[in-house]
Design a protein around this motif. Structure first.
Motif, PDB file in Angstrom:
ATOM      1  N   LEU A 155       0.851  -1.185   0.000  1.00 46.68           N
ATOM      2  CA  LEU A 155       0.000   0.000   0.000  1.00 46.68           C
ATOM      3  C   LEU A 155       0.885   1.233   0.000  1.00 46.68           C
ATOM      4  O   LEU A 155       1.776   1.370   0.837  1.00 46.68           O
ATOM      5  N   ILE A 208       0.354   5.384   0.162  1.00 44.18           N
ATOM      6  CA  ILE A 208      -0.658   6.411   0.417  1.00 44.18           C
ATOM      7  C   ILE A 208      -0.090   7.758   0.003  1.00 44.18           C
ATOM      8  O   ILE A 208       0.893   8.242   0.573  1.00 44.18           O
ATOM      9  N   VAL A 268      -1.485  -1.158  -4.221  1.00 39.46           N
ATOM     10  CA  VAL A 268      -2.622  -0.242  -4.175  1.00 39.46           C
ATOM     11  C   VAL A 268      -2.066   1.142  -3.867  1.00 39.46           C
ATOM     12  O   VAL A 268      -1.356   1.319  -2.872  1.00 39.46           O
ATOM     13  N   ALA A 270      -3.277   4.751  -2.953  1.00 43.85           N
ATOM     14  CA  ALA A 270      -4.442   5.499  -2.480  1.00 43.85           C
ATOM     15  C   ALA A 270      -4.156   6.996  -2.510  1.00 43.85           C
ATOM     16  O   ALA A 270      -3.151   7.443  -1.966  1.00 43.85           O
ATOM     17  N   GLU A 271      -5.045   7.757  -3.116  1.00 42.65           N
ATOM     18  CA  GLU A 271      -4.878   9.205  -3.257  1.00 42.65           C
ATOM     19  C   GLU A 271      -6.177   9.892  -2.824  1.00 42.65           C
ATOM     20  O   GLU A 271      -7.252   9.565  -3.295  1.00 42.65           O
ATOM     21  N   ARG A 325      -6.293   4.316  -6.677  1.00 39.40           N
ATOM     22  CA  ARG A 325      -7.631   4.530  -6.145  1.00 39.40           C
ATOM     23  C   ARG A 325      -7.754   5.986  -5.693  1.00 39.40           C
ATOM     24  O   ARG A 325      -7.222   6.379  -4.663  1.00 39.40           O
ATOM     25  N   SER A 326      -8.437   6.785  -6.500  1.00 36.93           N
ATOM     26  CA  SER A 326      -8.623   8.201  -6.213  1.00 36.93           C
ATOM     27  C   SER A 326      -9.761   8.406  -5.221  1.00 36.93           C
ATOM     28  O   SER A 326     -10.635   7.557  -5.068  1.00 36.93           O
ATOM     29  N   TRP A 386      -9.546   8.351  -2.113  1.00 32.27           N
ATOM     30  CA  TRP A 386      -9.358   7.476  -0.955  1.00 32.27           C
ATOM     31  C   TRP A 386      -8.519   8.250   0.052  1.00 32.27           C
ATOM     32  O   TRP A 386      -7.303   8.398  -0.105  1.00 32.27           O
ATOM     33  N   TRP A 416      -6.960   8.699   3.726  1.00 29.18           N
ATOM     34  CA  TRP A 416      -6.584   7.886   4.888  1.00 29.18           C
ATOM     35  C   TRP A 416      -7.110   8.530   6.164  1.00 29.18           C
ATOM     36  O   TRP A 416      -6.946   9.722   6.393  1.00 29.18           O
ATOM     37  N   PHE A 435      -9.962   4.071   5.333  1.00 23.21           N
ATOM     38  CA  PHE A 435     -10.048   5.072   4.271  1.00 23.21           C
ATOM     39  C   PHE A 435     -11.490   5.518   4.085  1.00 23.21           C
ATOM     40  O   PHE A 435     -12.421   4.692   4.103  1.00 23.21           O
ATOM     41  N   THR A 446     -13.911   6.717   1.282  1.00 20.59           N
ATOM     42  CA  THR A 446     -13.960   6.583  -0.171  1.00 20.59           C
ATOM     43  C   THR A 446     -15.338   6.988  -0.669  1.00 20.59           C
ATOM     44  O   THR A 446     -16.278   7.125   0.122  1.00 20.59           O
TER      45      THR A 446
END
Length: 466
Positions: A58, A60, A81, A83-84, A188-189, A191, A193, A208, A210
């Motif tokens: 992951l 982030i 993955v 995550a943004e 994955r936009s 998303w 944290w 997250f 989302t």
């Protein structure tokens, strides 16, 4: 690379002020602001939550450091993955490239890496003792090779700054994202944290917000690249500070870096607002700059200021040499030759060869000495009178972040096994001119390679948790 053009493009404009203003601040951030990322986060409820999803790796944050970490993990054959929190990746990267994407600076490594300050200095390529135990660090040569590997043609400007031929950031970002997609990176936009789950079912899982509700991930290894505390509207809002300090991660308070100076001008300076100051030398502490800067209604901005502003922010006096290419005696003779019938402003303009430099001497040097030698000494050692540096709301980047005392040499967080960090969320700073981006790319690759090595040694061991 192509031959040098006559000059570099201007430095990027500072960000427009947002909702943050001076005042009391948490230990690791400026006063909180509702950024577009946080305001867009959906309301959470137990109904929208799902069982934790297990993922090998992951990352982030999808800025330069996060994208490079994801690329490095992907090249190691590890599913990632990414995550943004924002709707699209690398927003600050794109904004910084509006006036020309300065990737790096072509200069010898000792000079290049001497420009960094802080407790987490970017690693020097090929030097295990300087933060590069796995040979992953990037300097100017490595950044140039990497960009050209994406099919981006580059040129070197007159001061050594390296740009894409097309000047824009978007073609490079498109090629980069295509490479990541080819490596299987799952971007994955939106998303954002939130921290860690404390419930029995998902204890220790990464939470997250989302568009589909709250989601939980159980990663095998994590790289944090969440950005610093400047330009919060583009995603760097330091909202991660509370979660990490709560887990014992030491944080150096954020301060403005690559930021302008506030100046209260006299009415006579208004005619010069928006004009560049050229051909001067600016010194503060042990730093010096011959770069250009701009006179604005609120003060001073531009690359020449940013190169020395860290020392000014930390209390050093700033001194301007208005004629750095002239010896004091030569300047004194020029001043003495000016006809007495001319006004003081016109005599200074003719001697200094520039009306703005003359205006600065009148603004900051009064009362002017009549003796040409004394006046020459003043012009070559003029105290820059200012009202302090601008705040984080006007800063291109920030100093402060995760302290070096909380990190191993491979950028692993000592308080969180299996968690690494990179980029502007770490405690380092550098002037504009390619140093910031090179530092982020280098730390992203170092953290990504270390994360891949850590994961390879786990072989089914416990996942990183909060």
């Amino acid at each position: 690379m192509r031959p040098q053009p006559p000059a570099d493009p201007p430095a990027p404009d500072p960000p427009a002020p947002d909702a943050r203003r001076a005042g009391a601040a948490p230990v690791c951030a400026a006063p909180p602001v509702a950024s577009s990322a946080s305001s867009a986060a959906p309301a959470l409820s137990a109904v929208t939550r799902t069982a934790p999803e297990t993922v090998p790796a992951l990352v982030i944050g999808a800025g330069p450091a996060g994208l490079m970490a994801a690329e490095t993990l992907g090249r190691a054959g590890i599913p990632v993955v990414l995550a943004e929190a924002m709707p699209t990746p690398a927003r600050k990267f794109l904004m910084a490239g509006k006036s020309g994407l300065n990737l790096t600076r072509a200069e010898p490594a000792p000079a290049f890496f001497a420009r960094y300050r802080g407790s987490v200095l970017p690693p020097v390529p090929g030097d295990p003792g300087a933060g590069d135990p796995r040979g992953a660090a990037m300097g100017p040569a490595e950044v140039i090779d990497w960009a050209q590997g994406l099919g981006i043609a580059l040129f070197e400007g007159s001061t050594g700054r390296v740009f894409p031929v097309g000047m824009k950031a978007s073609p490079l970002l498109r090629a980069w994202l295509a490479r990541l997609a080819g490596l299987g990176v799952d971007l994955r936009s939106r998303w954002r944290w939130l921290g860690w789950d404390e419930g029995a079912e998902g204890a220790g899982a990464w939470r997250f917000a989302t568009p589909a509700g709250e989601r939980l991930l159980r990663p095998g290894v994590v790289v944090l690249a969440l950005g610093g505390a400047s330009w919060p509207r583009l995603g760097s809002d330091a909202a991660w500070c509370a979660a990490l300090t709560g887990r014992g991660v030491p944080i150096v308070p954020f301060r403005a870096a690559n930021v302008g100076l506030r100046v209260v001008w006299s009415a006579q300076m208004a005619r010069h607002f928006g004009q560049p100051v050229k051909g001067v030398m600016l010194r503060a502490g042990g730093l010096a700059s011959r770069g250009e800067w701009i006179v604005t209604a609120n003060g001073l901005e531009g690359g020449g200021i940013y190169e020395v502003v860290a020392a000014i922010r930390d209390g050093a006096a700033a001194v301007v040499d208005l004629a750095p290419d002239l010896a004091p005696g030569d300047l004194a003779r020029r001043l003495a030759r000016q006809p007495a019938r001319l006004t003081a402003g016109n005599r200074l303009r003719r001697a200094l060869g520039d009306p703005l430099r003359a205006a600065l001497l009148l603004e900051w040097g009064r009362p002017l000495p009549e003796d040409p030698e004394a006046l020459a000494r003043l012009a070559k050692g003029l105290a820059l009178r200012h009202a302090g540096v601008s705040g984080l709301d006007r800063a291109i980047s920030a100093a402060g972040g995760i302290a070096g005392a909380g990190l191993g040499p491979d950028l692993r967080l000592a308080a969180l096994p299996g968690v690494f960090a990179a980029g502007e969320m770490l405690d380092w700073e550098a002037p504009t001119g390619g140093y910031l981006l090179t530092g982020c790319l280098s730390q992203g690759r170092v953290a990504g390679r270390a994360a891949a090595a850590w994961l390879a040694t786990r072989q089914g061991g416990a996942a990183p948790q909060g």
